[in-house]
Design a protein around this motif. Structure first.
Motif, PDB file in Angstrom:
ATOM      1  N   ARG A 122       0.834  -1.202   0.000  1.00  0.00           N
ATOM      2  CA  ARG A 122       0.000   0.000   0.000  1.00  0.00           C
ATOM      3  C   ARG A 122       0.874   1.259   0.000  1.00  0.00           C
ATOM      4  NH1 ARG A 122      -4.011   2.633   4.503  1.00  0.00           N
ATOM      5  NH2 ARG A 122      -4.650   4.367   3.170  1.00  0.00           N
ATOM      6  N   ILE A 123       2.031   1.203   0.657  1.00  0.00           N
ATOM      7  CA  ILE A 123       2.938   2.351   0.628  1.00  0.00           C
ATOM      8  C   ILE A 123       3.308   2.681  -0.816  1.00  0.00           C
ATOM      9  CG2 ILE A 123       5.253   3.162   1.224  1.00  0.00           C
ATOM     10  CD1 ILE A 123       5.003   1.608   3.854  1.00  0.00           C
ATOM     11  N   GLY A 124       3.656   1.638  -1.594  1.00  0.00           N
ATOM     12  CA  GLY A 124       3.989   1.867  -2.996  1.00  0.00           C
ATOM     13  C   GLY A 124       2.812   2.391  -3.795  1.00  0.00           C
ATOM     14  N   PHE A 125       1.627   1.818  -3.545  1.00  0.00           N
ATOM     15  CA  PHE A 125       0.423   2.258  -4.257  1.00  0.00           C
ATOM     16  C   PHE A 125       0.124   3.728  -3.968  1.00  0.00           C
ATOM     17  CE2 PHE A 125      -4.126   3.104  -4.171  1.00  0.00           C
ATOM     18  CZ  PHE A 125      -4.523   2.707  -5.439  1.00  0.00           C
ATOM     19  N   GLU A 126       0.128   4.086  -2.666  1.00  0.00           N
ATOM     20  CA  GLU A 126      -0.190   5.459  -2.298  1.00  0.00           C
ATOM     21  C   GLU A 126       0.876   6.432  -2.789  1.00  0.00           C
ATOM     22  OE1 GLU A 126      -2.909   6.486  -1.146  1.00  0.00           O
ATOM     23  OE2 GLU A 126      -3.893   4.733  -0.310  1.00  0.00           O
ATOM     24  N   ALA A 127       2.135   6.008  -2.756  1.00  0.00           N
ATOM     25  CA  ALA A 127       3.203   6.871  -3.274  1.00  0.00           C
ATOM     26  C   ALA A 127       2.989   7.142  -4.758  1.00  0.00           C
ATOM     27  CB  ALA A 127       4.564   6.217  -3.042  1.00  0.00           C
ATOM     28  N   GLY A 128       2.630   6.089  -5.507  1.00  0.00           N
ATOM     29  CA  GLY A 128       2.346   6.265  -6.928  1.00  0.00           C
ATOM     30  C   GLY A 128       1.162   7.179  -7.164  1.00  0.00           C
ATOM     31  N   ARG A 129       0.128   7.021  -6.354  1.00  0.00           N
ATOM     32  CA  ARG A 129      -1.064   7.862  -6.502  1.00  0.00           C
ATOM     33  C   ARG A 129      -0.725   9.324  -6.218  1.00  0.00           C
ATOM     34  NH1 ARG A 129      -4.976   9.815  -3.326  1.00  0.00           N
ATOM     35  NH2 ARG A 129      -4.096   8.850  -1.453  1.00  0.00           N
ATOM     36  N   LEU A 130       0.059   9.578  -5.172  1.00  0.00           N
ATOM     37  CA  LEU A 130       0.447  10.951  -4.856  1.00  0.00           C
ATOM     38  C   LEU A 130       1.305  11.560  -5.969  1.00  0.00           C
ATOM     39  CD1 LEU A 130       1.336  10.677  -1.049  1.00  0.00           C
ATOM     40  CD2 LEU A 130      -0.676  11.777  -2.054  1.00  0.00           C
ATOM     41  N   LEU A 131       2.245  10.777  -6.493  1.00  0.00           N
ATOM     42  CA  LEU A 131       3.108  11.282  -7.555  1.00  0.00           C
ATOM     43  C   LEU A 131       2.317  11.593  -8.818  1.00  0.00           C
ATOM     44  CD1 LEU A 131       6.198   8.931  -7.137  1.00  0.00           C
ATOM     45  CD2 LEU A 131       6.199  11.424  -6.857  1.00  0.00           C
ATOM     46  N   LEU A 132       1.472  10.654  -9.227  1.00  0.00           N
ATOM     47  CA  LEU A 132       0.692  10.867 -10.449  1.00  0.00           C
ATOM     48  C   LEU A 132      -0.259  12.045 -10.301  1.00  0.00           C
ATOM     49  CD1 LEU A 132      -0.126   7.159 -11.383  1.00  0.00           C
ATOM     50  CD2 LEU A 132       1.493   8.685 -12.533  1.00  0.00           C
ATOM     51  N   GLY A 133      -0.860  12.172  -9.118  1.00  0.00           N
ATOM     52  CA  GLY A 133      -1.750  13.304  -8.887  1.00  0.00           C
ATOM     53  C   GLY A 133      -1.019  14.634  -8.972  1.00  0.00           C
ATOM     54  N   ALA A 134       0.169  14.676  -8.365  1.00  0.00           N
ATOM     55  CA  ALA A 134       0.945  15.920  -8.392  1.00  0.00           C
ATOM     56  C   ALA A 134       1.424  16.240  -9.800  1.00  0.00           C
ATOM     57  CB  ALA A 134       2.132  15.791  -7.434  1.00  0.00           C
ATOM     58  N   ILE A 135       1.840  15.221 -10.548  1.00  0.00           N
ATOM     59  CA  ILE A 135       2.280  15.438 -11.928  1.00  0.00           C
ATOM     60  C   ILE A 135       1.131  16.005 -12.765  1.00  0.00           C
ATOM     61  CG2 ILE A 135       2.988  14.255 -14.045  1.00  0.00           C
ATOM     62  CD1 ILE A 135       4.598  12.340 -12.225  1.00  0.00           C
ATOM     63  N   ALA A 136      -0.090  15.533 -12.474  1.00  0.00           N
ATOM     64  CA  ALA A 136      -1.271  16.008 -13.212  1.00  0.00           C
ATOM     65  C   ALA A 136      -1.746  17.374 -12.738  1.00  0.00           C
ATOM     66  CB  ALA A 136      -2.398  14.982 -13.080  1.00  0.00           C
ATOM     67  N   GLY A 137      -1.105  17.903 -11.684  1.00  0.00           N
ATOM     68  CA  GLY A 137      -1.470  19.232 -11.221  1.00  0.00           C
ATOM     69  C   GLY A 137      -2.452  19.269 -10.078  1.00  0.00           C
ATOM     70  N   ASP A 138      -2.692  18.123  -9.437  1.00  0.00           N
ATOM     71  CA  ASP A 138      -3.622  18.070  -8.312  1.00  0.00           C
ATOM     72  C   ASP A 138      -2.960  18.660  -7.074  1.00  0.00           C
ATOM     73  OD1 ASP A 138      -5.526  17.544  -6.409  1.00  0.00           O
ATOM     74  OD2 ASP A 138      -5.181  15.378  -6.353  1.00  0.00           O
ATOM     75  N   THR A 139      -3.437  19.802  -6.620  1.00  0.00           N
ATOM     76  CA  THR A 139      -2.896  20.447  -5.423  1.00  0.00           C
ATOM     77  C   THR A 139      -3.872  20.386  -4.253  1.00  0.00           C
ATOM     78  OG1 THR A 139      -3.772  22.599  -6.145  1.00  0.00           O
ATOM     79  CG2 THR A 139      -1.506  22.032  -6.787  1.00  0.00           C
ATOM     80  N   ALA A 140      -5.033  19.787  -4.467  1.00  0.00           N
ATOM     81  CA  ALA A 140      -6.058  19.775  -3.424  1.00  0.00           C
ATOM     82  C   ALA A 140      -6.006  18.516  -2.552  1.00  0.00           C
ATOM     83  CB  ALA A 140      -7.449  19.892  -4.058  1.00  0.00           C
ATOM     84  N   GLY A 141      -5.363  17.466  -3.045  1.00  0.00           N
ATOM     85  CA  GLY A 141      -5.349  16.205  -2.309  1.00  0.00           C
ATOM     86  C   GLY A 141      -4.461  16.263  -1.077  1.00  0.00           C
TER      87      GLY A 141
END
Length: 348
Positions: free
Chosen positions: A313-332
């Motif tokens: 889950r650490i890897g999954f959540e890290a990937g989700r955070l990275l992809l979100g930030a790359i896409a410009g998500d600043t609200a998460g």
């Protein structure tokens, strides 16, 4: 005097290869459609995408990623920095991270530090030179140079396995201190009063240090009249072979100990095997606990009480955070606490 005649340089032969035009001709579409299918496949109809995919396979086309990176200003890569490649507990995290970012077309490249902060700084500099779109690191303790490099990188950063009061960017992990508090309280509830922490705390291994400090804090709360019992074996390797030496030190330095708390399942298994060879009853003489819930922990005899960490889950959540930030998500959320679980088994 006549000028010396310089020999003519041979023209560098052009590398033969399949081009995007070849793929377009095979699929019966325009080059622009092929380009769009490679960059943003969701914008191409499923039938057209199937034609292009079949054409790529038939022609053995290999996309020129360097040109794509220049055009898009993205490398479609994620870098990961881990302490060691030899421990499966980090491999699970990296596999999950790779699976997560791979679904979006990103490739993962990995480097290891051998728990050395100076090596981490060199590695970060080298990886950033390859212009990844995001970076994942195990740990939240870094040199000043590393912190400066990371803050100036201008890309999403996710630190993992720890929870820092002030992360560099984003983080996903759990509290090693609270995990050790749970271990010590479990031992106290089972009647133990003289636990000893026996850890291979190497320079740069902040998580082992946090576990040691968490043990001390919990022991002082429960038994304020006693000094916490510690075996800080930074000179030993993090292997099962270290178990016999750790057991020797416990018996020599803390003969009254009734429980041995290890910073890893690896050394806990080594101590358990050493007890079995010497005829020391577990848990009657010593309760033994580990950390990590490696697969072998439940197969040991007696089975090992330990802390389970949701490594995948650490890897999954890290990937989700990275992809979100790359896409410009600043609200998460910028911090994800994945927690831990105390697994009570026969060794305690």
């Amino acid at each position: 005097m006549s000028e010396a005649v310089q020999p003519k340089r041979k023209a560098r032969p052009r590398r033969a290869g399949v081009t995007m035009a070849d793929v377009a001709a095979e699929a019966g579409v325009s080059m622009q459609t092929v380009s769009r299918a490679l960059r943003t496949p969701q914008t191409v109809s499923p039938d057209t995408l199937e034609l292009i995919t079949a054409a790529i396979r038939k022609t053995h086309y290999v996309q020129n990623l360097a040109a794509s990176m220049l055009a898009s200003a993205r490398s479609l890569t994620i870098a990961a920095v881990i302490p060691t490649l030899s421990t499966s507990i980090f491999a699970d995290t990296i596999q999950s991270l790779s699976d997560m970012v791979g679904r979006k077309g990103y490739q993962l490249f990995v480097g290891n530090t051998d728990y050395r902060l100076d090596r981490e700084e060199d590695l970060i500099r080298s990886l950033l030179g390859r212009r990844p779109d995001g970076l994942f690191l195990v740990g939240t303790r870094h040199t000043r140079g590393s912190v400066s490099l990371l803050k100036r990188a201008g890309i999403p950063i996710v630190e993992g396995w720890d929870l820092a009061p002030q992360p560099i960017d984003r983080q996903v992990g759990f509290s090693n201190d609270l995990a050790m508090d749970a271990v010590v309280r479990h031992l106290a509830a089972s009647g133990r009063r003289q636990p000893v922490f026996a850890g291979v705390v190497r320079p740069g291994d902040s998580r082992a240090r946090q576990r040691r400090d968490g043990f001390c804090a919990a022991a002082q709360k429960l038994w304020p009249e006693d000094e916490p019992r510690l075996i800080d074996a930074g000179d030993l390797a993090l292997t099962m072979d270290a178990g016999a030496s750790l057991l020797d030190r416990v018996e020599a330095q803390h003969p009254d100990a009734d429980a041995i708390v290890l910073s890893s399942d690896i050394t806990a298994a080594g101590v358990l095997f050493a007890c079995i060879r010497r005829g020391i009853a577990v848990p009657r003489r010593f309760a033994i606990t580990g950390f990590g819930d490696f697969e072998f922990a439940r197969h040991l005899v007696p089975s090992l009480t330990t802390i389970a960490v949701p490594t995948r889950r650490i890897g999954f959540e890290a990937g989700r955070l990275l992809l979100g930030a790359i896409a410009g998500d600043t609200a998460g959320p910028r911090t994800v606490d994945v927690g831990f679980e105390l697994i009570e088994r026969e060794s305690s």
